[in-house]
Motif scaffolding. Structure first.
Motif, PDB file in Angstrom:
ATOM      1  N   UNK A 195      50.190  33.452  27.120  1.00  0.00           N
ATOM      2  CA  UNK A 195      51.462  32.743  26.960  1.00  0.00           C
ATOM      3  C   UNK A 195      51.677  31.782  28.127  1.00  0.00           C
ATOM      4  N   UNK A 196      51.275  32.208  29.328  1.00  0.00           N
ATOM      5  CA  UNK A 196      51.389  31.371  30.521  1.00  0.00           C
ATOM      6  C   UNK A 196      50.583  30.087  30.352  1.00  0.00           C
ATOM      7  N   UNK A 197      49.348  30.211  29.854  1.00  0.00           N
ATOM      8  CA  UNK A 197      48.501  29.044  29.616  1.00  0.00           C
ATOM      9  C   UNK A 197      49.089  28.157  28.530  1.00  0.00           C
ATOM     10  N   UNK A 198      49.667  28.782  27.504  1.00  0.00           N
ATOM     11  CA  UNK A 198      50.250  28.019  26.396  1.00  0.00           C
ATOM     12  C   UNK A 198      51.427  27.182  26.880  1.00  0.00           C
ATOM     13  N   UNK A 199      52.256  27.764  27.743  1.00  0.00           N
ATOM     14  CA  UNK A 199      53.415  27.040  28.267  1.00  0.00           C
ATOM     15  C   UNK A 199      52.973  25.829  29.080  1.00  0.00           C
ATOM     16  N   UNK A 200      51.850  25.960  29.804  1.00  0.00           N
ATOM     17  CA  UNK A 200      51.349  24.860  30.622  1.00  0.00           C
ATOM     18  C   UNK A 200      50.405  23.935  29.850  1.00  0.00           C
ATOM     19  N   UNK A 201      50.153  24.276  28.567  1.00  0.00           N
ATOM     20  CA  UNK A 201      49.304  23.442  27.690  1.00  0.00           C
ATOM     21  C   UNK A 201      47.919  23.212  28.282  1.00  0.00           C
ATOM     22  N   UNK A 202      47.331  24.279  28.860  1.00  0.00           N
ATOM     23  CA  UNK A 202      46.016  24.153  29.464  1.00  0.00           C
ATOM     24  C   UNK A 202      45.124  25.336  29.065  1.00  0.00           C
ATOM     25  N   UNK A 203      44.766  25.389  27.801  1.00  0.00           N
ATOM     26  CA  UNK A 203      43.905  26.472  27.322  1.00  0.00           C
ATOM     27  C   UNK A 203      42.483  26.340  27.867  1.00  0.00           C
ATOM     28  N   UNK A 204      42.094  25.126  28.281  1.00  0.00           N
ATOM     29  CA  UNK A 204      40.763  24.924  28.853  1.00  0.00           C
ATOM     30  C   UNK A 204      40.569  25.793  30.088  1.00  0.00           C
ATOM     31  N   UNK A 205      41.634  25.961  30.841  1.00  0.00           N
ATOM     32  CA  UNK A 205      41.561  26.751  32.073  1.00  0.00           C
ATOM     33  C   UNK A 205      42.149  28.151  31.861  1.00  0.00           C
ATOM     34  N   UNK A 206      41.897  28.708  30.703  1.00  0.00           N
ATOM     35  CA  UNK A 206      42.432  30.027  30.386  1.00  0.00           C
ATOM     36  C   UNK A 206      41.929  31.083  31.367  1.00  0.00           C
ATOM     37  N   UNK A 207      40.668  30.984  31.789  1.00  0.00           N
ATOM     38  CA  UNK A 207      40.120  31.940  32.757  1.00  0.00           C
ATOM     39  C   UNK A 207      40.903  31.877  34.067  1.00  0.00           C
ATOM     40  N   UNK A 208      41.250  30.670  34.481  1.00  0.00           N
ATOM     41  CA  UNK A 208      42.007  30.495  35.716  1.00  0.00           C
ATOM     42  C   UNK A 208      43.391  31.135  35.597  1.00  0.00           C
ATOM     43  N   UNK A 209      44.037  30.913  34.457  1.00  0.00           N
ATOM     44  CA  UNK A 209      45.362  31.488  34.246  1.00  0.00           C
ATOM     45  C   UNK A 209      45.287  33.009  34.096  1.00  0.00           C
ATOM     46  N   UNK A 210      44.226  33.497  33.444  1.00  0.00           N
ATOM     47  CA  UNK A 210      44.078  34.950  33.296  1.00  0.00           C
ATOM     48  C   UNK A 210      43.885  35.600  34.664  1.00  0.00           C
ATOM     49  N   UNK A 211      43.066  34.976  35.509  1.00  0.00           N
ATOM     50  CA  UNK A 211      42.829  35.506  36.853  1.00  0.00           C
ATOM     51  C   UNK A 211      44.127  35.539  37.655  1.00  0.00           C
ATOM     52  N   UNK A 212      44.890  34.453  37.564  1.00  0.00           N
ATOM     53  CA  UNK A 212      46.174  34.387  38.260  1.00  0.00           C
ATOM     54  C   UNK A 212      47.128  35.459  37.735  1.00  0.00           C
ATOM     55  N   UNK A 213      47.220  35.572  36.410  1.00  0.00           N
ATOM     56  CA  UNK A 213      48.093  36.582  35.812  1.00  0.00           C
ATOM     57  C   UNK A 213      47.657  37.992  36.155  1.00  0.00           C
ATOM     58  N   UNK A 214      46.350  38.209  36.212  1.00  0.00           N
ATOM     59  CA  UNK A 214      45.807  39.528  36.550  1.00  0.00           C
ATOM     60  C   UNK A 214      46.228  39.947  37.958  1.00  0.00           C
ATOM     61  N   UNK A 215      46.092  39.045  38.902  1.00  0.00           N
ATOM     62  CA  UNK A 215      46.437  39.357  40.293  1.00  0.00           C
ATOM     63  C   UNK A 215      47.940  39.561  40.454  1.00  0.00           C
ATOM     64  N   UNK A 216      48.735  38.708  39.832  1.00  0.00           N
ATOM     65  CA  UNK A 216      50.188  38.839  39.946  1.00  0.00           C
ATOM     66  C   UNK A 216      50.687  40.115  39.273  1.00  0.00           C
ATOM     67  N   UNK A 217      50.072  40.464  38.138  1.00  0.00           N
ATOM     68  CA  UNK A 217      50.446  41.703  37.459  1.00  0.00           C
ATOM     69  C   UNK A 217      50.060  42.916  38.310  1.00  0.00           C
ATOM     70  N   UNK A 218      48.889  42.846  38.940  1.00  0.00           N
ATOM     71  CA  UNK A 218      48.457  43.927  39.831  1.00  0.00           C
ATOM     72  C   UNK A 218      49.441  44.114  40.979  1.00  0.00           C
TER      73      UNK A 218
END
Length: 272
Positions: A195-218
């Protein structure tokens, strides 16, 4: 006459808190989402009139466009930020979603700074992986925000302060915090990152957003305080903005250092 429940909203928010499942906390989560959506959509209503105003002030079209975006982003996020804080702090149970004792404020702040370092490392590794599989580095969204901030410095507050706080309330507390009650850490993180990637309209960098979300969630799960991912997120955005706004100076400094190294090399050849 009995009130009818919305099954979709009730399912999503039924576990928005472990200590309280009252209607107030559910409504708070919904209000935060609505405020965030309003922040994203409301500037559209004022684009034409604001752009015409800056054109009328004698600005070039590109500058007027950047000024329009900058001021609308600043005002929308600033107003939404203030309203969201009022709504959130009126619900004393809103952040009570974790079992066990929360980490102390001091440790939570320290974890925020440590989390910033984790974000830098994580995003660097994610960027290297993206580059290896053929994804061009750099974020168009970040580039646009930097260009806007150069014209409207006030927009920096939206990027560095208002944005991170609102995004943590939405993606970590409302989405991740609600889903982790009924799913596991990875599913909740994946959905919030998507959802974070969708809001920023950057699905190309989904790995980057997932990594960021993973760390913040941790960080949120580790300390049980939303303050920690907010600090890490603010520091990350501030760091990126600082680097991008001073990129020309950094490049000139690198060029000078390279020139000094060349001079030292030549000096060593002739005077050794």
């Amino acid at each position: 006459m009995a009130n009818k429940k919305n099954p979709l909203i009730d399912t999503f928010f039924k576990n928005s808190g472990t200590k309280t499942k009252g209607k107030k906390t559910k409504k708070t989560s919904l209000y935060v989402l609505l405020i965030f959506i309003a922040i994203q959509l409301s500037p559209v209503l004022f684009i034409n009139s604001t752009y015409d105003y800056f054109i009328g002030q004698g600005m070039e079209p590109d500058t007027a466009q950047a000024a329009t975006s900058g001021w609308l982003i600043f005002l929308a996020m600033g107003i939404g930020f203030a309203i969201a804080l009022i709504v959130v702090f009126r619900d004393k149970k809103f952040f009570d979603i974790w079992k066990g004792k929360k980490l102390g404020i001091g440790w939570a702040i320290l974890w925020g700074f440590f989390g910033f370092l984790l974000l830098i490392i994580g995003q660097s590794l994610a960027a290297l992986i993206e580059l290896a599989i053929g994804i061009d580095p750099g974020s168009e969204n970040t580039s646009n925000l930097v260009s806007i901030a150069e014209v409207v410095p006030a927009a920096i507050f939206a990027v560095v302060l208002f944005g991170p706080v609102m995004e943590e309330l939405v993606f970590r507390r409302v989405i991740f915090g609600s889903m982790i009650q009924t799913t596991n850490f990875w599913i909740a993180t994946a959905v919030s990152a998507l959802v974070f990637a969708a809001v920023h309209l950057e699905f190309t960098h989904l790995l980057l957003y997932f990594t960021t979300g993973l760390i913040l969630a941790f960080l949120y799960q580790k300390t049980k305080r939303i303050l920690t991912p907010i600090i890490a997120h603010i520091l990350l955005n501030g760091y990126v903005m600082l680097i991008q706004l001073n990129m020309d100076k950094i490049n000139r400094f690198i060029e000078r250092m390279e020139q000094l190294e060349q001079i030292q090399f030549i000096t060593q050849i002739f005077f050794r």
